[in-house]
Design a protein around this motif. Structure first.
Motif, PDB file in Angstrom:
ATOM      1  N   ARG A 113      10.120   0.930   4.219  1.00 56.24           N
ATOM      2  CA  ARG A 113      10.259   1.782   3.109  1.00 56.24           C
ATOM      3  C   ARG A 113       9.377   3.040   3.481  1.00 56.24           C
ATOM      4  O   ARG A 113       9.578   4.058   3.191  1.00 56.24           O
ATOM      5  CB  ARG A 113      10.109   1.418   1.708  1.00 56.24           C
ATOM      6  CG  ARG A 113      11.428   0.557   1.204  1.00 56.24           C
ATOM      7  CD  ARG A 113      11.252   0.418  -0.196  1.00 56.24           C
ATOM      8  NE  ARG A 113      10.078  -0.497  -0.480  1.00 56.24           N
ATOM      9  CZ  ARG A 113      10.246  -1.961  -0.634  1.00 56.24           C
ATOM     10  NH1 ARG A 113      11.512  -2.456  -0.654  1.00 56.24           N
ATOM     11  NH2 ARG A 113       9.133  -2.551  -1.084  1.00 56.24           N
ATOM     12  N   GLY A 114       8.179   2.605   4.038  1.00 56.89           N
ATOM     13  CA  GLY A 114       6.947   3.674   4.095  1.00 56.89           C
ATOM     14  C   GLY A 114       7.368   4.565   5.211  1.00 56.89           C
ATOM     15  O   GLY A 114       6.466   5.293   5.446  1.00 56.89           O
ATOM     16  N   LEU A 115       8.561   4.410   5.951  1.00 51.44           N
ATOM     17  CA  LEU A 115       8.708   5.179   7.110  1.00 51.44           C
ATOM     18  C   LEU A 115       9.253   6.664   6.804  1.00 51.44           C
ATOM     19  O   LEU A 115       9.462   7.425   7.753  1.00 51.44           O
ATOM     20  CB  LEU A 115       9.615   4.637   8.114  1.00 51.44           C
ATOM     21  CG  LEU A 115       9.171   3.288   8.819  1.00 51.44           C
ATOM     22  CD1 LEU A 115      10.246   2.573   9.798  1.00 51.44           C
ATOM     23  CD2 LEU A 115       7.954   3.405   9.678  1.00 51.44           C
ATOM     24  N   GLY A 116      10.030   6.659   5.515  1.00 54.06           N
ATOM     25  CA  GLY A 116      10.623   8.142   5.366  1.00 54.06           C
ATOM     26  C   GLY A 116      11.859   7.935   5.554  1.00 54.06           C
ATOM     27  O   GLY A 116      12.350   7.070   5.887  1.00 54.06           O
ATOM     28  N   PRO A 117      12.681   9.281   5.186  1.00 55.57           N
ATOM     29  CA  PRO A 117      13.974   9.186   5.289  1.00 55.57           C
ATOM     30  C   PRO A 117      14.491   9.350   6.712  1.00 55.57           C
ATOM     31  O   PRO A 117      13.649  10.001   7.472  1.00 55.57           O
ATOM     32  CB  PRO A 117      14.520  10.540   4.533  1.00 55.57           C
ATOM     33  CG  PRO A 117      13.079  11.281   4.585  1.00 55.57           C
ATOM     34  CD  PRO A 117      11.973  10.361   4.618  1.00 55.57           C
ATOM     35  N   THR A 177       3.671   7.415   4.634  1.00 51.42           N
ATOM     36  CA  THR A 177       3.269   6.191   4.098  1.00 51.42           C
ATOM     37  C   THR A 177       3.851   6.175   2.584  1.00 51.42           C
ATOM     38  O   THR A 177       3.838   7.143   2.208  1.00 51.42           O
ATOM     39  CB  THR A 177       2.032   5.848   4.091  1.00 51.42           C
ATOM     40  OG1 THR A 177       1.281   6.961   3.326  1.00 51.42           O
ATOM     41  CG2 THR A 177       1.355   5.508   5.534  1.00 51.42           C
ATOM     42  N   GLY A 178       4.132   4.992   1.990  1.00 51.17           N
ATOM     43  CA  GLY A 178       4.723   5.057   0.832  1.00 51.17           C
ATOM     44  C   GLY A 178       6.052   5.027   0.436  1.00 51.17           C
ATOM     45  O   GLY A 178       6.810   5.105   1.580  1.00 51.17           O
ATOM     46  N   ASP A 179       6.596   5.074  -0.633  1.00 55.97           N
ATOM     47  CA  ASP A 179       7.984   5.029  -0.916  1.00 55.97           C
ATOM     48  C   ASP A 179       8.645   6.351  -1.025  1.00 55.97           C
ATOM     49  O   ASP A 179       8.493   7.091  -1.990  1.00 55.97           O
ATOM     50  CB  ASP A 179       8.329   4.359  -2.187  1.00 55.97           C
ATOM     51  CG  ASP A 179       9.952   3.919  -2.198  1.00 55.97           C
ATOM     52  OD1 ASP A 179      10.918   4.932  -1.625  1.00 55.97           O
ATOM     53  OD2 ASP A 179      10.140   3.264  -3.209  1.00 55.97           O
ATOM     54  N   TRP A 180       9.370   7.050   0.205  1.00 47.19           N
ATOM     55  CA  TRP A 180       9.875   8.240   0.093  1.00 47.19           C
ATOM     56  C   TRP A 180      10.787   8.524  -0.920  1.00 47.19           C
ATOM     57  O   TRP A 180      10.872   9.790  -1.475  1.00 47.19           O
ATOM     58  CB  TRP A 180      10.350   8.550   1.656  1.00 47.19           C
ATOM     59  CG  TRP A 180      11.429   7.865   1.783  1.00 47.19           C
ATOM     60  CD1 TRP A 180      11.644   6.696   2.473  1.00 47.19           C
ATOM     61  CD2 TRP A 180      12.908   8.102   1.711  1.00 47.19           C
ATOM     62  NE1 TRP A 180      12.723   6.264   2.746  1.00 47.19           N
ATOM     63  CE2 TRP A 180      13.671   7.203   2.083  1.00 47.19           C
ATOM     64  CE3 TRP A 180      13.630   9.500   1.004  1.00 47.19           C
ATOM     65  CZ2 TRP A 180      15.075   7.031   1.872  1.00 47.19           C
ATOM     66  CZ3 TRP A 180      14.943   9.175   0.929  1.00 47.19           C
ATOM     67  CH2 TRP A 180      15.451   8.307   1.500  1.00 47.19           C
TER      68      TRP A 180
END
Length: 299
Positions: A272-276, A291-294
């Motif tokens: 999920r942290g990889l981005g769209p 990082t994080g939930d895009w």
């Protein structure tokens, strides 16, 4: 009978109607190598990658291919064709037998996103039997980057993987390694046929069940007739690759439940942290802040 002759046609193609050219090449193939049982072309060989050229299946183009197979008495894997089905466009490989009948259609499961836009992913694996010879599986281009797909075909009994591709990018070297890896880890033949010219940079490859290269083409027009011995696949799977790793037996006998399939592909903080999944922007502006939930960020 375990011997079967497959010819890959690495053709110089353009994004136009190539049906007449393909017919001529197939006729020449059978004249020069009458012992060939199956012909394989590259991905999107008939019309190229433009969605405006999508065809219904069944339809006029597929029927023309059936006629060619029937006349030449050959198994025909005509690469793939963009298929129009209602509101959807698929990247589809028909499998045509020597009687001119379509016995299967494989829809590409993993379009080359974010670049291969507007293509609906397929959802069904395809294997088919050549009577008195063995079982074949079908894959297309980017799909081989997902090792689960080839393993599934092997689990379904495929001894030969037919893999049309259309690559004109700098990752072709990596694809050659992936083709060899898919063959070795599944102890099968892997027939990867690319095109040449503006649509592809060639270097088609045929790999044996021990991961060894049977033939690797150059970058131009090339016809690649090879005789496969499916008994080598069966022997490798029984006794181990080079008498060593018995990979499929170990996979069969394992109780491992792989978390991505048990819990869901998307249920991963790391992924999920990889981005769209989008075309990257300018490299100089990439701050490395994916990082994080895009999905929760403001646009």
């Amino acid at each position: 009978m375990s011997h079967f002759a497959v010819a890959g046609l690495q053709l110089v193609l353009s994004a136009q109607d190539n049906l007449h050219l393909v017919r001529g090449e197939l006729e020449h193939l059978k004249q020069r190598f009458p012992w060939v049982d199956m012909a394989v072309l590259s991905e999107l060989s008939l019309f190229g990658p433009h969605i405006g050229n999508a065809q219904p299946m069944p339809g006029r183009v597929e029927e023309s291919l059936c006629q060619i197979a029937r006349e030449l008495q050959i198994w025909l894997i005509p690469g793939s064709i963009l298929e129009s089905d209602g509101e959807h466009i698929y990247n589809t490989t028909p499998v045509i037998n020597p009687h001119g009948a379509v016995i299967a259609r494989y829809r590409k499961m993993f379009p080359f996103l974010p670049y291969e836009k507007g293509i609906t992913p397929g959802s069904e694996f395809v294997v088919f039997d050549v009577p008195a010879v063995g079982r074949f599986g079908v894959s297309i281009c980017y799909v081989m980057w997902f090792p689960e797909t080839t393993r599934t075909l092997a689990w379904m009994g495929a001894e030969v993987i037919i893999h049309p591709t259309m690559t004109n990018t700098i990752d072709r070297d990596l694809e050659l390694s992936i083709a060899r890896t898919n063959a070795a880890t599944n102890q099968c033949y892997f027939v990867d046929i690319n095109c040449a010219g503006r649509l592809g940079n060639g270097r088609s490859i045929v790999v044996g069940p021990d991961g060894g290269v049977i033939h690797q083409a150059g970058i131009g027009h090339e016809i690649i007739p090879v005789e496969l011995d499916l008994e080598l696949v069966r022997r490798s799977r029984r006794r181990g690759l080079l008498g060593l790793g018995q990979v499929l037996k170990s996979f069969r006998d394992s109780d491992v439940k792989f978390p991505p399939y048990r819990d869901g592909h998307a249920n991963s903080d790391a992924l999920r942290g990889l981005g769209p999944l989008v075309v990257p922007g300018p490299a100089a502006l990439d701050r490395g802040d994916s990082t994080g939930d895009w999905t929760k960020r403001s646009k």
